[in-house]
Design an enzyme around this catalytic site. Structure first.
Site, PDB file in Angstrom:
ATOM      1  N   HIS A   1     -39.774   3.960 -15.508  1.00 22.08           N
ATOM      2  CA  HIS A   1     -40.903   3.318 -14.823  1.00 22.08           C
ATOM      3  C   HIS A   1     -40.740   3.502 -13.322  1.00 22.08           C
ATOM      4  O   HIS A   1     -39.768   4.086 -12.856  1.00 22.08           O
ATOM      5  CB  HIS A   1     -41.008   1.831 -15.202  1.00 22.08           C
TER       6      HIS A   1
ATOM      7  N   CYS B   1     -37.288   0.819  -5.941  1.00 24.79           N
ATOM      8  CA  CYS B   1     -38.043   0.783  -7.198  1.00 24.79           C
ATOM      9  C   CYS B   1     -39.318   1.618  -7.173  1.00 24.79           C
ATOM     10  O   CYS B   1     -39.968   1.785  -8.194  1.00 24.79           O
ATOM     11  CB  CYS B   1     -38.364  -0.650  -7.581  1.00 24.79           C
TER      12      CYS B   1
ATOM     13  N   HIS C   1     -37.492   6.107 -12.094  1.00 24.41           N
ATOM     14  CA  HIS C   1     -36.145   5.823 -12.600  1.00 24.41           C
ATOM     15  C   HIS C   1     -36.273   5.141 -13.953  1.00 24.41           C
ATOM     16  O   HIS C   1     -37.381   4.885 -14.417  1.00 24.41           O
ATOM     17  CB  HIS C   1     -35.353   4.953 -11.610  1.00 24.41           C
TER      18      HIS C   1
ATOM     19  N   HIS D   1     -34.348   2.411 -17.132  1.00 24.30           N
ATOM     20  CA  HIS D   1     -33.427   1.319 -17.469  1.00 24.30           C
ATOM     21  C   HIS D   1     -33.113   1.366 -18.958  1.00 24.30           C
ATOM     22  O   HIS D   1     -33.910   1.862 -19.758  1.00 24.30           O
ATOM     23  CB  HIS D   1     -34.059  -0.048 -17.190  1.00 24.30           C
TER      24      HIS D   1
ATOM     25  N   HIS E   1     -37.726   5.536 -24.907  1.00 23.85           N
ATOM     26  CA  HIS E   1     -37.764   6.897 -24.354  1.00 23.85           C
ATOM     27  C   HIS E   1     -39.159   7.316 -23.916  1.00 23.85           C
ATOM     28  O   HIS E   1     -39.497   8.505 -23.925  1.00 23.85           O
ATOM     29  CB  HIS E   1     -37.152   7.916 -25.321  1.00 23.85           C
TER      30      HIS E   1
ATOM     31  N   GLU F   1     -33.816  -6.190 -17.627  1.00 22.64           N
ATOM     32  CA  GLU F   1     -34.013  -4.875 -17.024  1.00 22.64           C
ATOM     33  C   GLU F   1     -32.653  -4.285 -16.655  1.00 22.64           C
ATOM     34  O   GLU F   1     -32.431  -3.082 -16.762  1.00 22.64           O
ATOM     35  CB  GLU F   1     -34.894  -5.021 -15.790  1.00 22.64           C
TER      36      GLU F   1
END
Ligand SMILES: [Zn+2]
Length: 149
Positions: free
Chosen positions: A14, A23, A27, A29, A73, A135
């Protein structure tokens, strides 16, 4: 109140488009989703879930079917993040999930809660009382009944 909690993990990408720091970059998580349910304990003899509110493996199966398989994914992108949407759409067969909210952990937890609350009610008659979405190990959001938007 007696509750049970099942944890599921998934990986997703995201970005927070207008964030003033890291952010805003693309990237990912490894999210950890904790689902807390309540309901009657199964009492019938001979059932494999006797003594349980719900078999943990059945919770996992429902959560996967209605949410986690879709997000795992995938890249979770805000519908108005047009530059990234355009890029993702240019990739053949890319797994992209377009959301009507910015994919912060708060919004993702709320979406998960709203969707899975209905699923557990309709499919097995159980009440989803809380969703906690991590997260990172240090950052999470919680949504519980009554807090729904
Ligand atoms: Zn992030």
């Amino acid at each position: 109140m007696l509750t049970i909690t099942r944890k599921l993990e998934f990986d997703a990408g995201h970005r927070i488009p207008d964030h003033n720091s890291q952010c805003r970059n693309l990237h990912g998580h490894r999210y950890a989703l904790h689902l807390t349910l309540t309901g009657e304990i199964v009492t019938q003899d001979g059932r494999s879930d006797k003594g349980m509110i719900m078999d943990f493996s059945d919770i996992k199966a429902l959560a996967n079917k209605y949410l986690v398989d879709e997000w795992d994914h995938a890249f979770l992108v805000y519908e108005n993040d047009l530059a990234v949407r355009q890029f993702l759409e240019s990739l053949p067969n890319h797994k992209t999930v377009v959301l009507n909210k910015i994919p912060t952990v708060e919004n993702l937890a709320q979406i998960a809660f709203d969707r899975l609350k209905d699923v557990f009610q309709k499919e097995v008659g159980l009440r989803l009382v809380k969703v906690t979405l991590y997260e990172t190990p240090n950052c999470w959001a919680e949504v519980s009944e009554g807090a729904s938007a």
